[in-house]
Write a protein that holds these residues in place. Structure first.
Motif, PDB file in Angstrom:
ATOM      1  N   ILE A  31      -5.239   1.260   4.515  1.00 50.29           N
ATOM      2  CA  ILE A  31      -5.355   1.513   5.445  1.00 50.29           C
ATOM      3  C   ILE A  31      -4.074   1.062   6.413  1.00 50.29           C
ATOM      4  O   ILE A  31      -3.471   0.275   5.951  1.00 50.29           O
ATOM      5  CB  ILE A  31      -5.711  -0.746   5.768  1.00 50.29           C
ATOM      6  N   VAL A  32      -4.199   1.545   7.314  1.00 49.60           N
ATOM      7  CA  VAL A  32      -2.839   1.892   8.252  1.00 49.60           C
ATOM      8  C   VAL A  32      -3.629   1.489   9.617  1.00 49.60           C
ATOM      9  O   VAL A  32      -4.219   1.844   9.941  1.00 49.60           O
ATOM     10  CB  VAL A  32      -2.551   3.548   8.755  1.00 49.60           C
ATOM     11  N   LYS A  33      -2.647   0.603  10.575  1.00 48.98           N
ATOM     12  CA  LYS A  33      -3.092   0.616  11.511  1.00 48.98           C
ATOM     13  C   LYS A  33      -1.503   0.358  12.239  1.00 48.98           C
ATOM     14  O   LYS A  33      -0.232   1.067  12.435  1.00 48.98           O
ATOM     15  CB  LYS A  33      -2.608  -1.451  11.637  1.00 48.98           C
TER      16      LYS A  33
ATOM     17  N   SER B 276      -5.824  -6.554   7.605  1.00 55.14           N
ATOM     18  CA  SER B 276      -4.986  -6.591   6.352  1.00 55.14           C
ATOM     19  C   SER B 276      -4.675  -4.945   5.962  1.00 55.14           C
ATOM     20  O   SER B 276      -5.656  -5.014   5.451  1.00 55.14           O
ATOM     21  CB  SER B 276      -5.346  -7.893   5.095  1.00 55.14           C
ATOM     22  N   ASN B 277      -3.014  -4.792   5.808  1.00 51.28           N
ATOM     23  CA  ASN B 277      -3.309  -3.342   5.183  1.00 51.28           C
ATOM     24  C   ASN B 277      -3.204  -3.530   3.842  1.00 51.28           C
ATOM     25  O   ASN B 277      -2.869  -2.665   3.319  1.00 51.28           O
ATOM     26  CB  ASN B 277      -2.424  -2.591   6.240  1.00 51.28           C
TER      27      ASN B 277
ATOM     28  N   GLU C  30       2.395   2.950   8.948  1.00 49.29           N
ATOM     29  CA  GLU C  30       2.016   4.558   9.940  1.00 49.29           C
ATOM     30  C   GLU C  30       2.756   5.694   9.144  1.00 49.29           C
ATOM     31  O   GLU C  30       2.690   7.275   9.671  1.00 49.29           O
ATOM     32  CB  GLU C  30       2.307   4.164  11.486  1.00 49.29           C
TER      33      GLU C  30
ATOM     34  N   SER D 293       0.760  -1.149  -0.153  1.00 49.25           N
ATOM     35  CA  SER D 293      -0.285   0.010  -0.280  1.00 49.25           C
ATOM     36  C   SER D 293       0.629   1.243   0.416  1.00 49.25           C
ATOM     37  O   SER D 293       1.290   1.410   0.907  1.00 49.25           O
ATOM     38  CB  SER D 293      -0.567  -0.069   1.531  1.00 49.25           C
TER      39      SER D 293
ATOM     40  N   TRP E 177      -6.688   5.112   9.221  1.00 48.70           N
ATOM     41  CA  TRP E 177      -5.972   4.711  10.814  1.00 48.70           C
ATOM     42  C   TRP E 177      -6.856   4.032  11.971  1.00 48.70           C
ATOM     43  O   TRP E 177      -8.095   4.720  12.104  1.00 48.70           O
ATOM     44  CB  TRP E 177      -5.088   5.795  11.078  1.00 48.70           C
TER      45      TRP E 177
ATOM     46  N   ASP F 161       2.021   0.333  12.597  1.00 47.45           N
ATOM     47  CA  ASP F 161       2.647  -0.235  11.794  1.00 47.45           C
ATOM     48  C   ASP F 161       3.741   0.587  11.139  1.00 47.45           C
ATOM     49  O   ASP F 161       3.617   1.746  11.012  1.00 47.45           O
ATOM     50  CB  ASP F 161       1.391  -0.436  10.516  1.00 47.45           C
TER      51      ASP F 161
END
Ligand SMILES: [Zn+2]
Length: 1119
Positions: free
Chosen positions: A1076-1078, A1040-1041, A1084, A262, A1017, A1081
């Protein structure tokens, strides 16, 4: 090509004026005209005794047309808002004028275009007799062309209609115009000239002994407002780069990193993210400003994430270490490293908040329509959802200005340093509630214009002598009213048909152009679209070729149509290429398409004339067959090299042969290293960053493409470029032709079918379907005293006044800067008239006119009360982004800071009430200037992060240059929404929050959008049920990102979030990449790059620090 080069056998009104280079000057022939002296308007500087500000219509039975409803269909009963026009239509003319005196040419519902309702130049071409002789000789053909018939599958049935397309579904998504935010009642806030005292108590007046020297700006000069002198260190008035080729050394052995799962839309290389906490200890540098007292403590590296509890997130608050990196002049603070006492922090909540300003404007101005009848009105912000009623000035959707009240003298303008500029979007899409510009048809005589300056009839022209003459509001010249246009005046001096004629009562309208406005005195043919697909190894292997061909089968049914025409007049053609080019004959009479290969790319020609450009419906089966066969034909290709310039040349030659304008859609994957004109080498070199040679990274490596662009513009050949790079492909050079022809560039780095196809297809669909004008020329006229001096955007200029675009679509803006060449008067104000001559998608030649009247002031306070910071930032960003072509990036940054400090210092000195020197005072209208300016300074073009590639920067630079104000606003200060705070039962968005990490809670989920990307996020402590509802997995770690879309789940939270995402996507001109950002992670890092109020990893200052820095700069200017 320029409008000046279009032959006009008989100028409708008078002779071309000496020095005037307008639409009437016959000189077509492809050569550039010499630059027009800047004094060309000198002769027009006379006073304008007769000019009066038209009174906004009010209280009359003959109400002006409103914009509240779509135009009535022909013959249908007219809604009340159009009463005036229908009166005209029925010959019901008041004041005793016989109906026959009124010209009746204008169609009752001129927009959309109705075939037959006007003398139309549209020729419905279905045959190709008009093709000229082949550009290549027969001998050439024999030598270089291998003709063959493609065998294989039989012609397939017409493609299923649609695949979910809705015609026009992509057409009316004006950026930021449809924000569904509700807004409550309330009058606009009174402009506050006293400024904004900050913090309580404000800055404590703390002075430091080690003052920094004023910013030195050695080479790069800030734009001097209203001096009439172009900045010397910049390229001339062309908005496009034409520097000498400065090829840098190739980067040997560049390896292609694996595609990251990503990445932001414009970021190509996997980020090597150092954890932010480690940065803190590297440079225990001092803060920039003395406002905080001694330097801050240096924080030890902090593992992980800390909740923000009232400032305990110390690293992000107050002066931040390493700040000095952004301002290399600063570090000699003189304080030894060590544990200094804790700083006095500036409370982030006490400094101007973009969120608050946006919210206030929504609440105050979102509920009432913006009525344009009054001169110099500042419109609501671009972030406010409002309707516009045109009562004589162009809608802010078409034109926005840095200030709506401009200084009367150039001295005042210079003193304030506020740039005077207009951001113009001539073909802007409107929300469905608003009316498109009416089309006025004056028949063979064409539009009525001033004899001298050629300005078009508009609401500000003053009729005199009983209506027999009119005095020009731009140059004061008096012109006879043509007999067919005569009308009596009422007792106020207004023509009695005032409300019946759009050009007398509205700010925006169109004229049907006569043949005099056409190239070679011939009405144009409908334009053509040519699809040119890279079929080299990378393109085939990634599945891209198959994807494009599949998509085109259905997309071709959605080509732009005019009004209620049943089918598009646009013809299509197809080319594939790698090292050689393949042309396809898709003539309807053929059973199978035929391929013709041109391997001599050094001298490009089009090997077939008849059957290359075809009508989609007529050739449907042959086209479908071709699109089925292309992926098969090249499935086993081993060819990795591509050419590029010959592809554009081929499209250009095809349009030339067809004698039409058009657009090339080029799908390209790699650096064109094959032996051919325009061949490029890899010259990427990140070591040039922060050196004097950095500018070469933004410049094209050869001038070849500049010359090609010029040829393309002359033909009306617009280039849209879709790039799918796996490594450096030199966007700075490949982008030259798209950029200068008014086209678009889309970039999908490390394109992967599964994750990126949806985004690409959405972009392609919108790009193919959107409204576009071809062969366009724009001229901005101004009233005496100011004139347009500089232009920014995607276009070409062959002289100093005419902006030429092979194509101009509804998303493109042109920013125009104005300078004084004389005094202005408060009484007369200042006027702008933007005239765009273009060919519609059906081949109709039209003029779109936008008028805007501004106030003029003798008090600086009036200037500062009527500025618009969002527009100012749009201008400053474009100015800076052009500056990097010729000046070191640091110089550009320093100049921006210096100019804004001067703007604010001038306010402080001349407009603010006396106060302590330690207090920062900002004008109400500009209180966000520091925070937004800091975002521009920290952007990847001016201060690249480690993850921004050279191509990313070149891409962003070109993209921003065409952005409108709404787009630059959200691009530089992204929108951050707490999704977990969304009300699932309402249509509204959750209230946005400021872009700072300390505003995030680890128990929540947030969405951040900047017009190119949408980040979601997820905090580490988010409730498991929310994770389940949104992602369909049971825990944080299972998210899952690699997701490129949110899963479709049947629960209120999932539906709400997806509807928010869909709504945001609909507001933007490009489909944003979902990432998608965890929390904690590695991705980020990318996300934090967009938390623009925080200090950035690349050394960009936090908002708090930057505000302190600006304050210091201002104080130095004042002392
Ligand atoms: Zn005039």
């Amino acid at each position: 090509m320029s409008v000046n080069q279009q032959a006009h056998a008989g100028p409708p009104y008078g002779q071309p004026q000496p020095g005037y280079q307008g639409y009437q000057q016959p000189a077509y022939g492809g050569q550039s005209l010499p630059g027009v002296p800047q004094s060309q308007y000198g002769a027009y500087n006379g006073p304008m005794p007769g000019y009066q500000q038209p009174v906004p219509p009010q209280g009359s039975l003959r109400a002006p047309p409103t914009s509240g409803a779509p135009p009535p269909a022909s013959g249908a009963s007219h809604p009340s808002g159009h009463l005036a026009y229908s009166q005209f239509e029925h010959g019901d003319v008041q004041n005793g004028i016989p109906a026959s005196a009124a010209p009746m040419q204008r169609p009752p519902a001129p927009q959309p275009f109705l075939p037959g309702s006007a003398p139309t130049p549209v020729s419905q071409i279905s045959t190709f007799q008009q093709y000229g002789p082949p550009p290549g000789s027969v001998q050439q053909l024999r030598n270089h062309m291998a003709g063959m018939t493609i065998g294989g599958t039989a012609a397939s049935a017409p493609p299923p209609a649609g695949l979910g397309y809705v015609s026009g579904s992509f057409s009316a998504t004006g950026s930021g115009l449809h924000t569904p935010y509700s807004a409550s009642q309330g009058p606009p806030p009174a402009s506050v000239s006293e400024g904004l005292p900050l913090a309580q108590p404000p800055f404590p007046g703390h002075t430091v002994s080690t003052q920094r020297l004023p910013t030195q700006v050695p080479a790069f000069t800030p734009p001097p407002p209203s001096t009439g002198v172009a900045p010397s260190s910049y390229p001339p008035t062309t908005g496009a780069p034409r520097p000498p080729a400065m090829p840098g050394p190739p980067l040997p052995g560049q390896t292609v990193p694996a595609p990251p799962s990503s990445q932001p839309n414009h970021v190509s290389s996997p980020p090597p993210p150092p954890p932010p906490s480690t940065m803190a200890g590297l440079h225990p540098g001092p803060p920039m400003s003395g406002l905080h007292g001694p330097p801050p403590p240096t924080h030890p590296p902090q593992p992980g994430y800390q909740m923000q509890q009232n400032g305990s997130f110390g690293q992000m608050r107050g002066p931040q270490p390493n700040y000095g990196g952004a301002y290399p002049g600063a570090p000699n603070y003189g304080s030894p490293p060590g544990p200094p006492p804790p700083p006095k922090r500036l409370d982030p909540d006490s400094i101007p908040s973009p969120i608050q300003v946006i919210e206030d404007d929504r609440n105050n101005r979102g509920s009432e329509p913006f009525v344009t009848g009054v001169r110099g009105q500042v419109p609501p912000l671009v972030t406010t959802n409002f309707l516009v009623k045109d009562q004589g000035n162009a809608s802010p959707r078409y034109i926005r200005c840095t200030s709506y009240n401009i200084p009367c003298t150039s001295d005042m303008a210079k003193q304030s340093q506020v740039p005077l500029a207009a951001v113009i979007k001539p073909l802007a899409a409107l929300p469905p509630e608003e009316t498109l510009p009416y089309l006025v048809d004056h028949g063979e005589s064409g539009p009525v214009r001033c004899n001298r300056c050629k300005a078009y009839m508009c609401p500000f022209m003053q009729f005199i002598e009983g209506g027999r003459r009119f005095q020009c509001c731009f140059c004061s010249c008096v012109t006879e009213v043509p007999p067919h246009y005569f009308q009596h005046l009422d007792h106020t001096g207004k023509r009695v048909d005032y409300y019946d004629r759009p050009e007398l009562s509205l700010g925006s309208y169109e004229f049907l152009a006569t043949v005099d406005y056409c190239k070679n005195n011939k009405f144009p043919s409908p334009p053509a679209f040519i699809f040119m697909i890279d079929v080299s190894y990378n393109a085939v292997k990634s599945g891209l070729v198959r994807l494009i061909c599949e998509e085109l089968k259905s997309l071709l049914d959605y080509l732009p149509r005019e009004g209620n025409m049943e089918e598009s007049a646009i013809r299509v053609g197809f080319v594939t290429y790698n090292k050689v080019l393949h042309f396809y004959n898709v003539k309807s009479s053929l059973a199978q398409p035929q391929m013709m290969v041109v391997s001599d790319v050094a001298d490009m020609f089009v090997p077939l004339l008849d059957g290359f450009l075809v009508n989609v419906n007529e050739s449907r089966t042959v086209i479908a067959s071709l699109l089925d066969q292309i992926p098969e034909m090249f499935a086993d290709t081993r060819e990795t090299e591509t050419v590029f310039a010959p592809v554009i040349q081929a499209g250009l030659e095809a349009l030339k042969a067809a004698e039409c304008a058009g657009k090339l859609f080029i799908f390209h994957t790699s650096l064109p290293i094959a032996e051919a004109p325009g061949k490029l080498k890899n010259r990427d070199d990140r070591k040039l960053i922060n050196t004097d040679k950095e500018k070469t990274l933004f410049q094209p490596q050869t001038s070849f493409y500049n010359n090609l662009a010029k040829d393309c513009v002359a033909q009306g050949c617009c280039v849209d470029l879709f790039l799918f790079p796996n490594q450096y492909l030199d966007v700075a050079t490949l982008g030259v032709v798209p950029y200068q022809t008014g086209g678009s560039i889309y970039k999908y780095a490390y394109f992967q079918l599964e994750t990126d196809q949806y985004r690409f297809l959405n972009d392609l669909r919108r790009d193919v379907q959107k409204e576009v004008g071809f062969d366009a020329v724009m001229r901005v006229r101004t009233s005496t005293g100011i004139r347009a001096t500089d232009f920014f955007g995607a276009f070409y200029m062959s002289n100093t006044t005419d902006v030429e675009m092979a194509g101009l679509d509804c998303d493109k803006t042109i920013t125009v800067e104005f300078k004084h060449d004389d005094k202005l008067s408060e009484d007369s104000g200042a006027l702008l008239q933007c005239a765009l001559l273009y060919t519609s998608c059906a081949g109709q030649r039209r003029l779109r006119i936008h008028n805007l009247s501004l106030n003029c002031c003798t008090q600086l306070a009036d200037l500062y009360r009527n500025c618009e910071t969002d527009t100012l930032i749009n201008y400053l960003a474009k100015y800076a982004y052009r500056g990097v072509l010729s000046s070191p990036v640091k110089t550009v940054r320093d100049a921006l800071i210096n100019q804004c400090a001067q703007i604010l210092a001038c306010y402080r000195k001349n407009c603010a009430s006396p106060s302590s020197a330690g207090q920062l005072i900002l004008p109400e209208c500009m209180k966000l200037l520091p925070v937004y300016l800091n975002c521009v300074l920290k952007s990847d073009v001016l201060q690249p992060g480690p993850e921004a590639t050279t191509d990313d920067r070149a891409y962003i630079r070109q993209l921003v240059t065409s952005m409108d104000v709404a787009e630059t606003n959200v691009f530089f200060y992204p929108r951050l929404l707490p999704l977990t705070k969304a009300d699932v039962d309402s249509d509204s968005l959750p209230a946005a929050i400021r872009n700072s990490e300390e505003r995030l809670s680890k128990g929540d989920i947030y969405l951040l959008e900047n017009g190119l990307n949408i980040f979601v996020w997820v905090g580490v402590s988010v409730q498991q049920s929310l994770i389940q509802n949104l992602f369909g997995v049971s825990s944080f770690s299972q998210i899952s990102n690699a997701l490129s879309t949110l899963p479709v789940l049947e629960n209120p939270f999932s539906k709400k979030v997806r509807s928010i995402v869909d709504m945001l996507q609909g507001q933007r001109s490009r489909y944003m990449k979902l990432i998608i950002v965890k929390q904690e992670d590695k991705l980020e890092m990318l996300f934090k790059h967009f938390l623009v109020e925080d200090k950035s990893l690349s050394g960009g200052a936090s908002y708090v620090d930057f505000l302190c820095h600006m304050h210091k700069e201002i104080r130095q200017l004042l002392s």
